[in-house]
Enzyme design. Sequence first.
Site, mmCIF file in Angstrom:
data_model
loop_
_atom_site.group_PDB
_atom_site.id
_atom_site.type_symbol
_atom_site.label_atom_id
_atom_site.label_comp_id
_atom_site.label_asym_id
_atom_site.label_seq_id
_atom_site.Cartn_x
_atom_site.Cartn_y
_atom_site.Cartn_z
ATOM 1 N N ALA A 132 0.798 -1.229 0.000
ATOM 2 C CA ALA A 132 0.000 0.000 0.000
ATOM 3 C C ALA A 132 0.825 1.271 0.000
ATOM 4 C CB ALA A 132 -0.932 0.009 1.213
ATOM 5 N N ALA B 32 5.247 -18.276 -9.552
ATOM 6 C CA ALA B 32 4.595 -17.811 -8.324
ATOM 7 C C ALA B 32 3.203 -17.266 -8.614
ATOM 8 C CB ALA B 32 5.457 -16.745 -7.649
ATOM 9 N N LYS B 33 3.051 -16.523 -9.698
ATOM 10 C CA LYS B 33 1.734 -15.984 -10.041
ATOM 11 C C LYS B 33 0.783 -17.095 -10.485
ATOM 12 C CE LYS B 33 2.231 -11.570 -9.190
ATOM 13 N NZ LYS B 33 1.445 -10.936 -8.116
ATOM 14 N N TYR C 115 8.850 -15.522 -11.097
ATOM 15 C CA TYR C 115 7.666 -14.662 -11.071
ATOM 16 C C TYR C 115 6.475 -15.346 -11.739
ATOM 17 C CZ TYR C 115 4.753 -10.498 -11.861
ATOM 18 O OH TYR C 115 3.720 -9.591 -11.886
ATOM 19 N N GLY D 86 -6.172 8.550 4.988
ATOM 20 C CA GLY D 86 -6.714 8.375 6.326
ATOM 21 C C GLY D 86 -6.695 6.960 6.841
#
Length: 246
Positions: A26, A166-167, A163, A63
């Site tokens: 994030a 894993a995906k 990659y 927020g």
Amino acid sequence: MEGADAGNLGPVTHELTGRTALVTGASRGLGRAIAAGLAGAGATVIGMARDPDALQEAVASFGGRALPHDLADVDGIAARVDGLDVDVLVNAAAVMSAPRSKTLDASLAQWRDVRAVDLDAPFALIHALVPGMAKRRWGRVVNLSACLGRLTGPGTAGGLAPYRVAKAGLNALTRNLAHELALGRRGVLVDATCPGHCRTDMGGPDAPRSIGQGADTALWLATRDSSPSDPAPTGRLWEDRAEVPW
């Protein structure tokens, strides 16, 4: 968004007031855009990323609450989220393989480093948080996959082996969990989305899609209306709000 074009997010379909969402990755890129979109839909958002300063700056913008953690520390995830009641889990964090990481060239260390963040961490978060969703009979799990992880189209055609695999594993985890949760009849929807090649730090400034375009389907999946008696389609792979083959 830092280092990339945020674009425009499409409208959400269901308010999340009173719900709690946890979004990995994030602090930037797709994870940050998705976290902001969920906050805009009324959710209390917990952002998770390894850089505490970047994460704090990101969550302050919408927020949310910062929960710093390096997802490569898979064994520490359960303790980090212990006691949290999460209604929406978005596994957005990912790391890319080295450019020259074909199956026979990648080291075991490279394989494990990518798998830890891209597959093992989502499993650990699902294992810790989804039982509570099932108990409360409401939840959304959205896994950010990649076209490179598909077994059709541009999928396992060689190169970037850690990659891609894993995906592909994340896709399998998505489908398996959705069936274990009775395809939405226990109140929890589990889906994966291919955001496409976006202008993130990973995708680069010349990628064809904006961050907003990449984040849109994840937000749509997290905010769809559904009920145990009439569940929305789930256990699927989505791109631009349409189902695509695994």
